[in-house]
Design a protein around this motif. Structure first.
Motif, PDB file in Angstrom:
ATOM      1  N   HIS A 211       0.199   8.120  10.510  1.00  0.00           N
ATOM      2  CA  HIS A 211       1.465   8.012   9.773  1.00  0.00           C
ATOM      3  C   HIS A 211       1.248   7.384   8.401  1.00  0.00           C
ATOM      4  O   HIS A 211       1.710   7.907   7.385  1.00  0.00           O
ATOM      5  N   ARG A 212       0.561   6.242   8.369  1.00  0.00           N
ATOM      6  CA  ARG A 212       0.344   5.553   7.104  1.00  0.00           C
ATOM      7  C   ARG A 212      -0.534   6.373   6.167  1.00  0.00           C
ATOM      8  O   ARG A 212      -0.316   6.386   4.955  1.00  0.00           O
ATOM      9  N   ILE A 213      -1.535   7.059   6.732  1.00  0.00           N
ATOM     10  CA  ILE A 213      -2.417   7.890   5.903  1.00  0.00           C
ATOM     11  C   ILE A 213      -1.604   8.963   5.191  1.00  0.00           C
ATOM     12  O   ILE A 213      -1.698   9.141   3.972  1.00  0.00           O
ATOM     13  N   GLN A 214      -0.781   9.669   5.946  1.00  0.00           N
ATOM     14  CA  GLN A 214      -0.019  10.766   5.345  1.00  0.00           C
ATOM     15  C   GLN A 214       1.024  10.258   4.358  1.00  0.00           C
ATOM     16  O   GLN A 214       1.269  10.900   3.331  1.00  0.00           O
ATOM     17  N   GLU A 215       1.620   9.105   4.634  1.00  0.00           N
ATOM     18  CA  GLU A 215       2.575   8.529   3.679  1.00  0.00           C
ATOM     19  C   GLU A 215       1.877   8.188   2.366  1.00  0.00           C
ATOM     20  O   GLU A 215       2.397   8.482   1.279  1.00  0.00           O
ATOM     21  N   ALA A 216       0.701   7.569   2.460  1.00  0.00           N
ATOM     22  CA  ALA A 216      -0.033   7.200   1.246  1.00  0.00           C
ATOM     23  C   ALA A 216      -0.540   8.434   0.512  1.00  0.00           C
ATOM     24  O   ALA A 216      -0.524   8.490  -0.723  1.00  0.00           O
ATOM     25  N   GLN A 217      -0.989   9.447   1.262  1.00  0.00           N
ATOM     26  CA  GLN A 217      -1.439  10.680   0.623  1.00  0.00           C
ATOM     27  C   GLN A 217      -0.293  11.341  -0.135  1.00  0.00           C
ATOM     28  O   GLN A 217      -0.495  11.879  -1.234  1.00  0.00           O
ATOM     29  N   THR A 218       0.908  11.283   0.422  1.00  0.00           N
ATOM     30  CA  THR A 218       2.075  11.855  -0.264  1.00  0.00           C
ATOM     31  C   THR A 218       2.280  11.175  -1.611  1.00  0.00           C
ATOM     32  O   THR A 218       2.527  11.843  -2.629  1.00  0.00           O
ATOM     33  N   THR A 219       2.171   9.855  -1.628  1.00  0.00           N
ATOM     34  CA  THR A 219       2.296   9.126  -2.894  1.00  0.00           C
ATOM     35  C   THR A 219       1.209   9.557  -3.870  1.00  0.00           C
ATOM     36  O   THR A 219       1.486   9.819  -5.046  1.00  0.00           O
ATOM     37  N   LEU A 220      -0.031   9.661  -3.383  1.00  0.00           N
ATOM     38  CA  LEU A 220      -1.139  10.026  -4.257  1.00  0.00           C
ATOM     39  C   LEU A 220      -0.984  11.422  -4.847  1.00  0.00           C
ATOM     40  O   LEU A 220      -1.176  11.625  -6.043  1.00  0.00           O
ATOM     41  N   TYR A 221      -0.606  12.396  -4.012  1.00  0.00           N
ATOM     42  CA  TYR A 221      -0.532  13.744  -4.585  1.00  0.00           C
ATOM     43  C   TYR A 221       0.698  13.925  -5.470  1.00  0.00           C
ATOM     44  O   TYR A 221       0.683  14.747  -6.389  1.00  0.00           O
ATOM     45  N   HIS A 222       1.749  13.126  -5.245  1.00  0.00           N
ATOM     46  CA  HIS A 222       2.876  13.179  -6.183  1.00  0.00           C
ATOM     47  C   HIS A 222       2.472  12.619  -7.544  1.00  0.00           C
ATOM     48  O   HIS A 222       2.836  13.178  -8.586  1.00  0.00           O
ATOM     49  N   VAL A 223       1.727  11.530  -7.548  1.00  0.00           N
ATOM     50  CA  VAL A 223       1.259  10.964  -8.819  1.00  0.00           C
ATOM     51  C   VAL A 223       0.303  11.945  -9.494  1.00  0.00           C
ATOM     52  O   VAL A 223       0.370  12.162 -10.715  1.00  0.00           O
TER      53      VAL A 223
ATOM     54  N   LYS B  35       6.956  -1.548   9.698  1.00  0.00           N
ATOM     55  CA  LYS B  35       6.317  -0.297   9.293  1.00  0.00           C
ATOM     56  C   LYS B  35       6.583   0.005   7.822  1.00  0.00           C
ATOM     57  O   LYS B  35       5.704   0.486   7.100  1.00  0.00           O
ATOM     58  N   ALA B  36       7.809  -0.260   7.370  1.00  0.00           N
ATOM     59  CA  ALA B  36       8.144  -0.018   5.966  1.00  0.00           C
ATOM     60  C   ALA B  36       7.319  -0.923   5.055  1.00  0.00           C
ATOM     61  O   ALA B  36       6.813  -0.473   4.016  1.00  0.00           O
ATOM     62  N   ARG B  37       7.168  -2.177   5.439  1.00  0.00           N
ATOM     63  CA  ARG B  37       6.356  -3.115   4.645  1.00  0.00           C
ATOM     64  C   ARG B  37       4.895  -2.676   4.605  1.00  0.00           C
ATOM     65  O   ARG B  37       4.241  -2.703   3.561  1.00  0.00           O
ATOM     66  N   GLU B  38       4.390  -2.277   5.773  1.00  0.00           N
ATOM     67  CA  GLU B  38       3.006  -1.822   5.870  1.00  0.00           C
ATOM     68  C   GLU B  38       2.783  -0.580   5.007  1.00  0.00           C
ATOM     69  O   GLU B  38       1.788  -0.468   4.286  1.00  0.00           O
ATOM     70  N   SER B  39       3.726   0.346   5.062  1.00  0.00           N
ATOM     71  CA  SER B  39       3.626   1.574   4.279  1.00  0.00           C
ATOM     72  C   SER B  39       3.655   1.278   2.783  1.00  0.00           C
ATOM     73  O   SER B  39       2.836   1.806   2.016  1.00  0.00           O
ATOM     74  N   LEU B  40       4.563   0.431   2.352  1.00  0.00           N
ATOM     75  CA  LEU B  40       4.667   0.090   0.937  1.00  0.00           C
ATOM     76  C   LEU B  40       3.407  -0.608   0.442  1.00  0.00           C
ATOM     77  O   LEU B  40       2.889  -0.288  -0.636  1.00  0.00           O
ATOM     78  N   ALA B  41       2.893  -1.542   1.234  1.00  0.00           N
ATOM     79  CA  ALA B  41       1.678  -2.265   0.841  1.00  0.00           C
ATOM     80  C   ALA B  41       0.496  -1.312   0.686  1.00  0.00           C
ATOM     81  O   ALA B  41      -0.296  -1.423  -0.265  1.00  0.00           O
ATOM     82  N   LEU B  42       0.376  -0.365   1.612  1.00  0.00           N
ATOM     83  CA  LEU B  42      -0.738   0.591   1.543  1.00  0.00           C
ATOM     84  C   LEU B  42      -0.590   1.512   0.338  1.00  0.00           C
ATOM     85  O   LEU B  42      -1.561   1.792  -0.368  1.00  0.00           O
ATOM     86  N   ARG B  43       0.632   1.955   0.066  1.00  0.00           N
ATOM     87  CA  ARG B  43       0.846   2.834  -1.087  1.00  0.00           C
ATOM     88  C   ARG B  43       0.506   2.106  -2.386  1.00  0.00           C
ATOM     89  O   ARG B  43      -0.113   2.690  -3.292  1.00  0.00           O
ATOM     90  N   GLN B  44       0.915   0.855  -2.487  1.00  0.00           N
ATOM     91  CA  GLN B  44       0.594   0.083  -3.696  1.00  0.00           C
ATOM     92  C   GLN B  44      -0.908  -0.121  -3.826  1.00  0.00           C
ATOM     93  O   GLN B  44      -1.474  -0.032  -4.924  1.00  0.00           O
ATOM     94  N   ARG B  45      -1.556  -0.364  -2.686  1.00  0.00           N
ATOM     95  CA  ARG B  45      -3.015  -0.576  -2.700  1.00  0.00           C
ATOM     96  C   ARG B  45      -3.754   0.667  -3.188  1.00  0.00           C
ATOM     97  O   ARG B  45      -4.648   0.579  -4.042  1.00  0.00           O
ATOM     98  N   VAL B  46      -3.408   1.844  -2.649  1.00  0.00           N
ATOM     99  CA  VAL B  46      -4.139   3.045  -3.054  1.00  0.00           C
ATOM    100  C   VAL B  46      -3.858   3.412  -4.508  1.00  0.00           C
ATOM    101  O   VAL B  46      -4.752   3.911  -5.202  1.00  0.00           O
ATOM    102  N   LEU B  47      -2.652   3.153  -4.984  1.00  0.00           N
ATOM    103  CA  LEU B  47      -2.368   3.428  -6.390  1.00  0.00           C
ATOM    104  C   LEU B  47      -3.192   2.526  -7.296  1.00  0.00           C
ATOM    105  O   LEU B  47      -3.715   2.962  -8.327  1.00  0.00           O
TER     106      LEU B  47
END
Length: 199
Positions: free
Chosen positions: A177-189, A23-35
């Motif tokens: 879960h992954r959507i909200q994690e990635a959204q958190t990264t996006l709105y922080h940036v 899950k951590a790998r999946e989350s990190l990969a998605l966050r990097q992708r959306v950025l």
């Protein structure tokens, strides 16, 4: 699908460590992708928000469930940075009064009609992009001449189909879960870009 979201319902033993690492790998990969995908869009959105703040505009954030707590987090970030921001999900008395007396589908639209003005910013957070009250909020914000920002997942739903946000960020995942994690990264940036411009 149910076992993926709620592994404790599985009947067979679950390797918790392996599951956590996956899950951590999946989350990190998605966050990097959306950025990578949304870099220019985040910059453009931050510029629009900065212009709104410099002209005296305010930020209004809203969403349901977990997205409501994210909306509160976004407002907190901007407020802590000295920028005017209000979460429309914080006033339980107002939310329940509107929900009970008028209808839950207008709890955000009614607040924006009362508080919002042209040049303000309305930021909607959703995992599906299809919540009626979120969509009505964006529609009201657009009628009032506000800058509209949307965060969604799962293809963007009606938020994307009806082009309700001037700046839309759709996380390419069907996992809440992954959507909200990635959204958190996006709105922080987005906050970092906007607050840097506003300083």
């Amino acid at each position: 699908m149910t076992e993926t979201l709620y592994p404790f319902l599985r009947r067979d033993p679950l390797d918790v460590e392996a599951s956590t690492v996956d899950k951590a790998r999946e989350s990190l990969a998605l966050r990097q992708r959306v950025l990578n995908e949304f870099g220019p869009s985040l910059t453009a959105c931050a510029a629009a928000m900065d212009a709104a703040f410099r002209a005296g505009g305010r930020l209004f954030t809203f969403g349901n469930g977990g997205s409501s707590t994210d909306a509160q987090s976004v407002a907190g970030l901007f407020t802590a940075g000295g920028l005017p921001a209000i979460s429309l999900t914080c006033d339980a008395a107002l939310l329940t009064a509107l929900g009970n007396d008028v209808g839950f589908d207008v709890v955000f639209a009614r607040q924006l009609a009362a508080l919002g003005s042209a040049g303000d910013v309305a930021m909607a957070l959703s995992t599906s992009g299809g919540s009626a009250n979120v969509l009505r909020g964006l529609e009201e914000a657009r009628r009032r001449g506000m800058v509209t920002v949307g965060f969604a997942g799962s293809g963007g739903g009606r938020m994307a189909q009806e082009h309700l946000a001037d700046h839309l960020f759709v996380v390419p995942s069907s996992s809440v879960h992954r959507i909200q994690e990635a959204q958190t990264t996006l709105y922080h940036v987005l906050w970092e870009l906007t607050s840097a411009d506003a300083r």
